[in-house]
Write a protein that holds these residues in place. Structure first.
Motif, PDB file in Angstrom:
ATOM      1  N   SER A 118     -20.254  10.142  29.006  1.00  0.00           N
ATOM      2  CA  SER A 118     -20.589   9.128  30.194  1.00  0.00           C
ATOM      3  C   SER A 118     -21.463   9.258  30.841  1.00  0.00           C
ATOM      4  O   SER A 118     -22.334   8.493  30.975  1.00  0.00           O
ATOM      5  N   PRO A 158     -14.118  10.999  30.868  1.00  0.00           N
ATOM      6  CA  PRO A 158     -15.089   9.432  31.489  1.00  0.00           C
ATOM      7  C   PRO A 158     -15.017   8.781  32.115  1.00  0.00           C
ATOM      8  O   PRO A 158     -13.695   8.848  33.135  1.00  0.00           O
ATOM      9  N   ARG A 161     -24.488   8.500  28.981  1.00  0.00           N
ATOM     10  CA  ARG A 161     -24.859   7.258  28.769  1.00  0.00           C
ATOM     11  C   ARG A 161     -25.446   6.684  30.418  1.00  0.00           C
ATOM     12  O   ARG A 161     -26.373   6.129  30.063  1.00  0.00           O
ATOM     13  N   GLU A 162     -25.186   6.777  31.337  1.00  0.00           N
ATOM     14  CA  GLU A 162     -25.680   6.372  32.784  1.00  0.00           C
ATOM     15  C   GLU A 162     -27.152   6.885  32.707  1.00  0.00           C
ATOM     16  O   GLU A 162     -27.903   6.451  33.008  1.00  0.00           O
ATOM     17  N   HIS A 166     -18.067   7.692  41.921  1.00  0.00           N
ATOM     18  CA  HIS A 166     -17.368   6.489  40.742  1.00  0.00           C
ATOM     19  C   HIS A 166     -16.852   6.101  40.239  1.00  0.00           C
ATOM     20  O   HIS A 166     -15.402   6.730  41.265  1.00  0.00           O
ATOM     21  N   PRO A 197     -16.216   4.698  34.364  1.00  0.00           N
ATOM     22  CA  PRO A 197     -17.269   3.226  33.652  1.00  0.00           C
ATOM     23  C   PRO A 197     -18.360   3.289  33.844  1.00  0.00           C
ATOM     24  O   PRO A 197     -19.004   3.619  34.995  1.00  0.00           O
ATOM     25  N   ALA A 198     -18.996   2.600  33.599  1.00  0.00           N
ATOM     26  CA  ALA A 198     -20.428   2.414  33.329  1.00  0.00           C
ATOM     27  C   ALA A 198     -20.786   2.332  34.838  1.00  0.00           C
ATOM     28  O   ALA A 198     -19.887   1.072  35.515  1.00  0.00           O
TER      29      ALA A 198
END
Length: 256
Positions: free
Chosen positions: A137, A99, A140-141, A46, A101-102
């Motif tokens: 993070s 963290p 969220r994912e 990621h 990124p999305a």
């Protein structure tokens, strides 16, 4: 004329012995296992620090080979969610420190499809975060990938805690939570998430030294981390077979 036997030098003898030893050490063509028979863990890449414990999966694989009948690959294989071929990895590993990124929508869709078709994902917070950093993070994912399957603590009586070892506690480099969480699809755990940095407990240097201390439980906590890892690998390969085996004596009594 009688010829005298040729004398062989000490150097030649040593060369011959070394060659014989090397030939014995090399795997025979007929006995080598084909690559598809080995458990290779796909390490998800990621946009953040995706490989904070480079030796962790390699060491877990060594323990799997020593303790179980699983034949592990030498190391994990870096994989991208936006590339084809996720089906090759029955067990994926998503780790990080800090963290990240999305994921893109195609990445989320590919991971969702992989999990819905039987894939398994272990998520490991190397920074031991809780509410921020990698933890924020990851949550969220996972919520975006499987929105109808919220993360829930795995109960102690779940088959995950008895696939190989009987577990009544958690391990890792740290103990942020005394449980692991999971997302279930049709009763099967598709995602297991730990905030305790399992990889930090598994990591070992090339010189054989543990890279990180385990707190507060020391080496007993590290051993539990390996047992958790073994159970996770067994679950990824066999799901709930052990749950069926637990009920086998009752079934046999009923049949008799």
């Amino acid at each position: 004329m009688i010829r005298r036997p040729r004398l062989i030098s000490r150097r030649a003898l040593l060369r011959g012995a070394a060659a014989a030893a090397l030939a014995a050490a090399l795997p025979r063509r007929g006995s080598a296992l084909p690559a598809p028979s080995l458990l290779a863990i796909g390490h998800v890449q990621h946009g953040g620090n995706w490989n904070p414990r480079p030796s962790a999966i390699r060491r877990l694989g060594w323990e799997l080979g020593r303790r179980t009948s699983i034949e592990p690959a030498p190391d994990s294989v870096p994989v991208r969610l936006d590339r084809p071929g996720l089906h090759r990895w029955p067990m994926l590993y998503l780790a990080g420190a800090g963290p990240f990124p999305a994921f893109s929508e195609p990445e989320r869709a590919a991971l969702r499809r992989h999990l819905q078709y039987g894939g398994f994902l272990l998520v490991d917070a190397a920074d031991g975060s809780d509410g921020d950093g990698f933890d924020a993070s990851a949550r969220r994912e996972l919520a975006a990938v499987l929105p109808t399957a919220p993360l829930q603590p795995v109960p102690r009586e779940h088959v995950l805690n008895k696939t190989f070892y009987l577990l009544d506690r958690q391990g890792g480099r740290v103990l942020v939570k005394p449980w692991v969480e999971a997302q279930a699809l049709d009763g099967r755990l598709a995602v297991v998430y730990t905030q305790n940095d399992l990889g930090g407990a598994w990591a070992r240097s090339e010189l054989g030294e543990w890279e990180y201390p385990c707190t507060p439980g020391g080496e007993a906590q590290r051993e539990t981390a390996f047992r958790v890892g073994v159970n996770l690998a067994m679950y990824a390969l066999c799901t709930d077979y052990k749950d069926d085996a637990v009920h086998l004596p009752f079934i046999m009594r009923r049949r008799s």
